[in-house]
Design an enzyme around this catalytic site. Structure first.
Site, PDB file in Angstrom:
ATOM      1  N   ILE A  87      -5.954  -3.860  56.881  1.00  0.00           N
ATOM      2  CA  ILE A  87      -5.072  -3.160  55.943  1.00  0.00           C
ATOM      3  C   ILE A  87      -5.592  -3.327  54.522  1.00  0.00           C
ATOM      4  O   ILE A  87      -5.835  -2.359  53.817  1.00  0.00           O
ATOM      5  CB  ILE A  87      -3.622  -3.671  56.060  1.00  0.00           C
ATOM      6  CG1 ILE A  87      -3.057  -3.291  57.426  1.00  0.00           C
ATOM      7  CG2 ILE A  87      -2.755  -3.089  54.952  1.00  0.00           C
ATOM      8  CD1 ILE A  87      -1.667  -3.814  57.681  1.00  0.00           C
ATOM      9  N   CYS A 133      -9.228 -12.189  62.887  1.00  0.00           N
ATOM     10  CA  CYS A 133      -9.784 -13.188  61.984  1.00  0.00           C
ATOM     11  C   CYS A 133      -9.918 -14.534  62.697  1.00  0.00           C
ATOM     12  O   CYS A 133      -9.487 -14.695  63.830  1.00  0.00           O
ATOM     13  CB  CYS A 133      -8.873 -13.346  60.775  1.00  0.00           C
ATOM     14  SG  CYS A 133      -8.595 -11.838  59.858  1.00  0.00           S
ATOM     15  N   ASN A 184      -4.421 -16.989  59.489  1.00  0.00           N
ATOM     16  CA  ASN A 184      -4.922 -15.948  60.362  1.00  0.00           C
ATOM     17  C   ASN A 184      -3.855 -14.881  60.516  1.00  0.00           C
ATOM     18  O   ASN A 184      -2.799 -15.140  61.072  1.00  0.00           O
ATOM     19  CB  ASN A 184      -5.280 -16.550  61.729  1.00  0.00           C
ATOM     20  CG  ASN A 184      -5.960 -15.552  62.627  1.00  0.00           C
ATOM     21  OD1 ASN A 184      -6.322 -14.461  62.208  1.00  0.00           O
ATOM     22  ND2 ASN A 184      -6.131 -15.920  63.872  1.00  0.00           N
ATOM     23  N   GLY A 185      -4.125 -13.702  60.006  1.00  0.00           N
ATOM     24  CA  GLY A 185      -3.182 -12.618  60.219  1.00  0.00           C
ATOM     25  C   GLY A 185      -3.032 -11.713  59.026  1.00  0.00           C
ATOM     26  O   GLY A 185      -3.349 -12.067  57.904  1.00  0.00           O
TER      27      GLY A 185
END
Length: 103
Positions: free
Chosen positions: A55, A2, A77-78
């Site tokens: 996910i 991202c 981000n993540g």
């Protein structure tokens, strides 16, 4: 992977929406699945996001994200890979707090 954008108008005029959107659009290869921007009411802060859904494929991961009261906004981000374990722990804590509150 991202990508996030943040602009802050320290001494200059307000954030230009076109600039924020152009920067965020340049990150489409990093996050082709979703994207969004937000500018604060006073125009001094701008946030942008591009999302690569790995996910969570739902719209629940759309950013920028707001709190329930829609007072606070974030981009990050993540992915949280241990989300199932964290969810179970938080639910357990919540049940304990709720049981204590009910006496």
């Amino acid at each position: 992977m991202c990508g996030i954008t943040a602009l802050f108008a320290y001494r200059s005029g307000p954030i230009e929406r076109e600039e924020l959107e152009a920067i965020t659009a340049r990150m489409i290869p990093r996050g082709p699945d979703d994207g969004g921007t937000w500018i604060s009411p006073d125009g001094r802060v701008g946030l942008g996001s591009r999302r690569l859904a790995i996910i969570d494929l739902s719209n629940e991961g759309t950013q920028p994200m707001w709190d329930v009261a829609r007072e606070l906004v974030i981009v990050f981000n993540g992915e949280i890979y241990n989300y199932a374990e964290l969810r179970a722990t938080l639910r357990s804590c919540w049940r304990s707090i709720d049981a204590t509150a009910r006496g």
